[in-house]
Design an enzyme around this catalytic site. Sequence first.
Site, mmCIF file in Angstrom:
data_model
loop_
_atom_site.group_PDB
_atom_site.id
_atom_site.type_symbol
_atom_site.label_atom_id
_atom_site.label_comp_id
_atom_site.label_asym_id
_atom_site.label_seq_id
_atom_site.Cartn_x
_atom_site.Cartn_y
_atom_site.Cartn_z
ATOM 1 N N TYR A 61 -6.081 -6.820 -1.332
ATOM 2 C CA TYR A 61 -6.018 -7.357 -2.690
ATOM 3 C C TYR A 61 -6.507 -6.306 -3.690
ATOM 4 C CZ TYR A 61 -5.369 -12.050 -0.667
ATOM 5 O OH TYR A 61 -4.919 -13.151 0.026
ATOM 6 N N SER A 62 -5.597 -5.915 -4.562
ATOM 7 C CA SER A 62 -5.907 -4.917 -5.595
ATOM 8 C C SER A 62 -6.565 -3.675 -4.990
ATOM 9 C CB SER A 62 -6.793 -5.526 -6.688
ATOM 10 O OG SER A 62 -6.126 -6.590 -7.334
#
Length: 326
Positions: A61-62
């Site tokens: 995630y990111s």
Amino acid sequence: MKYVKLGRTGLEVSRLCLGCMSYGEPDKGPHPWSLGEAASRPFLKRALELGINFFDTANVYSAGTSEQIVGRALVEYARREEVVIATKLNGRMREGPNGAGLSRKAVMTEIDASLERLGVDYVDLYQIHRWDYGTPIEETLEALNDVVKAGKARYIGASSMHAWQFAKALFVSERNGWARFVSMQNYLNLLYREEEREMLPLCRDQGVAVIPWSPMARGRLARDWDEKTARTETDEFGRKLYASSGEADRKVVEAVAEVAAARGLARAQVALAWVLHKAGVTAPIIGATRLEQLDDAVGALEVALSDDEIARLEAPYAPHAVVGHS
């Protein structure tokens, strides 16, 4: 807030889990709609105030910044023993060989990297982020067992896959005396109910916790069908999930709107209440990019849908092609 056991374990988790994919630096990874650290912190703080103790993120995630943001906030706002931190591995973290997957090398590398980003000594739930067709499940499970034995994870879990794959994994763990998957993070909502056929019955039979992702279909169940958001305009994965089922899905969204209007409830509360009522569901993973979404989600815990309302919500559903497993 209500609390329940995570499957057959003694671990108590809030009836809602806060999904943290929305919290990460927007210029890192494929989620330009995500909230940076300053914008994310009020959501993590509010979740704790509402009694949510279960937080789910992932290494991808990111590009790892979600773990960093979540870890720093939870360390500041809560004692470590009060929160349940879940993260995942499998997706690509770097180019070249061994930069993704569930090999022993990947498992051992990624657990240490996640712990460093989160700023903790252990995670409560370490999950495989889909099935790795390039690695024998025996190799993955033995490595995960060693992670548990080393004290770096308290429990292990899995995410979207075919029921036969999950059954095989449970069998392999049992046969070898290894740590067993205690949870299944699968895709379940009013627009996608294919998990009702095999996965949900398997989890109920085996005492596995079910923590569905996207219970509101990436927000589609919470707004008019044609309404656009910044996320819908840039969410390529979300578009793939609903690419071939538009007409049937529209009718479901309209049914949610009708039931919500009749009850004076937010549409999101109706959609979430439906997931919460499903037998075997432990804690749906909710997302929030507006603070009122957290309050609405907690309010859904008190919504009891009638048999007639459930029938109205389910009636327009048409069988879907299996999605979300890769």
